[in-house]
Design an enzyme around this catalytic site. Structure first.
Site, PDB file in Angstrom:
ATOM      1  N   HIS A   1       0.721  -1.274  -0.106  1.00 22.44           N
ATOM      2  CA  HIS A   1      -0.071  -0.083  -0.217  1.00 22.44           C
ATOM      3  C   HIS A   1       1.097   1.099  -0.165  1.00 22.44           C
ATOM      4  O   HIS A   1       2.144   1.094  -0.032  1.00 22.44           O
ATOM      5  CB  HIS A   1      -1.026   0.156   1.100  1.00 22.44           C
ATOM      6  CG  HIS A   1      -2.061  -0.773   1.019  1.00 22.44           C
ATOM      7  ND1 HIS A   1      -2.972  -0.587   0.177  1.00 22.44           N
ATOM      8  CD2 HIS A   1      -2.537  -1.893   1.662  1.00 22.44           C
ATOM      9  CE1 HIS A   1      -3.908  -1.596  -0.047  1.00 22.44           C
ATOM     10  NE2 HIS A   1      -3.666  -2.323   1.055  1.00 22.44           N
TER      11      HIS A   1
ATOM     12  N   ASP B   1      -0.300   7.121  -3.268  1.00 27.83           N
ATOM     13  CA  ASP B   1      -1.394   6.849  -4.494  1.00 27.83           C
ATOM     14  C   ASP B   1      -1.807   7.915  -5.345  1.00 27.83           C
ATOM     15  O   ASP B   1      -1.974   7.612  -6.547  1.00 27.83           O
ATOM     16  CB  ASP B   1      -2.652   6.562  -3.529  1.00 27.83           C
ATOM     17  CG  ASP B   1      -2.805   4.996  -2.908  1.00 27.83           C
ATOM     18  OD1 ASP B   1      -1.853   4.211  -3.286  1.00 27.83           O
ATOM     19  OD2 ASP B   1      -3.455   4.888  -2.041  1.00 27.83           O
TER      20      ASP B   1
END
Length: 385
Positions: A135, A165
């Protein structure tokens, strides 16, 4: 709902995008494309996926949701039918998964050689970690960005998932897609865009790498010009427990800052490292003497480079952002407006996030020219929620 192509008003109007639904940076990239006018069709698994659906997920705004069971050959054939007339495709699966489904670059370019095929992953399509899960914080850790974040010398602090992200991920995917789209329209041939969060995050860190190469940067948090090491580029608490951001780097801005703060006569030389903490203490004590609102009244609109730190709910009501309509209330939700701005082909918000995966299956597939949609639904290859 009634769905038609060409509802967008931005500069990408007429660009057609097939999105194989994922989470995080892929949807954010497709939200950007849709905000800028592209026709994006979001292909989801029946029932949706974790963190991906719901009427409040703004990352899914501006495009219809089509539910296809990609375990069925007929559903794969339907995606390839969409690809035939598309300019871009976006997928965010682990390397090799799209190929195993029959939706890899080879299959897609066989039906549309001009297609730009965008791949969004954390580690990239190759390398020792390509098949590992991860992540945002994992990617920015390895890319060298997380180590220096925060003003706590004892440990780093991560800024939610903004840097990886969306900073190093979706932003760079969109850059790559648009660059490759321009080249495809000139040269007539598509290509694959391998957008990896580790690569984009490293690229964001170019200035830090430059400082390191020049010997003007130390890899210790809160020890450099822009990370809180300098008292005049830091955050300070106010009397009401809120905070101000302070950043007057240039001499003329700093002179105005100390004057408006009321410490011009007593402030030590800001370039004297031996008195840096004395200056920091002086600034901190002064800011704690008034509330944030009072200090905003002193500094806002000046060249002192000082601003009150406010949450998103208050940012929408800030006079500057309100004047620019940076945030708007649409479909009962506070949300950011499309960015950036364009002088002629202004982007506008179109449809709200779909309530569930497959809400628009019948309408969207028909609008994209797919035949026998009712048959696909009857046979379970497609699902109309």
């Amino acid at each position: 709902m009634s769905y038609e192509l060409g509802q967008g008003t931005g500069p990408l109007r007429g660009v057609k995008v097939v999105e194989i639904a994922g989470i995080g940076p892929g949807p954010h990239a497709c939200m950007i494309l849709a905000d800028l006018g592209a026709d994006v069709i979001r292909v989801e698994r029946p029932g949706g996926q974790l963190l991906a659906g719901g009427p409040h997920n703004l990352l899914n705004r501006g495009r219809p949701s089509v539910a296809l069971d990609l375990k069925q050959p007929e559903a794969i054939a339907t995606v390839l039918e969409l690809v035939k007339d598309a300019d871009l495709l976006v997928e965010g699966m682990r390397p090799g998964v799209a190929e195993r489904l029959g939706l890899g670059p080879e299959e897609c370019h066989a039906v549309n050689p001009r297609l730009v095929y965008g791949r969004m992953t954390g580690w990239g399509q190759d390398g020792p970690l390509a098949q590992a899960a991860g992540h945002d914080m994992n990617y920015i850790s390895v890319a060298g960005a997380l180590h220096g974040l925060g003003q706590d010398k004892a440990r780093p602090h991560f800024p939610a998932n903004l840097v990886g992200d969306f900073g190093g991920g979706s932003t760079y995917l969109v850059i790559g897609l648009l660059a490759a789209l321009l080249e495809a329209r000139v040269g007539g041939e598509g290509q694959v865009v391998d957008a990896a969060i580790v690569d984009g995050t490293a690229h964001l860190n170019a200035m830090t790498a430059a400082f390191l190469a020049a010997g003007t940067f130390t890899e210790e948090r809160a020890s450099n010009l822009l990370d809180g090491g300098a008292p005049y580029y830091d955050l300070y608490e106010t009397a009401d427990g809120r905070h101000m951001s302070v950043g007057p780097l240039e001499p003329q801005f700093y002179d105005l800052f100390v004057d408006l703060l009321g410490i011009a006569e007593e402030a030590p030389d800001r370039f004297d490292p031996e008195r840096a903490e004395e200056l920091r203490t002086l600034i901190a004590e002064r800011f704690r003497s008034r509330t944030q609102a009072e200090w905003v009244g002193v500094f806002e609109g000046t060249d002192a480079c000082v601003a009150g730190i406010i949450p998103i709910s208050e940012a929408a009501e800030h006079p500057h952002l309100k004047a620019r309509e940076t945030y708007v209330v649409r479909d009962g939700m506070l949300q950011p407006s499309p960015a950036p701005r364009f002088s002629r082909t202004r982007a506008t918000l179109t449809s709200p996030p779909t309530p569930q995966a497959g809400s628009d299956t019948r309408e969207a597939l028909a609008a994209w020219g797919v035949g026998d949609v009712d048959g696909l639904i009857a046979r379970g290859a497609a699902v109309q929620a």
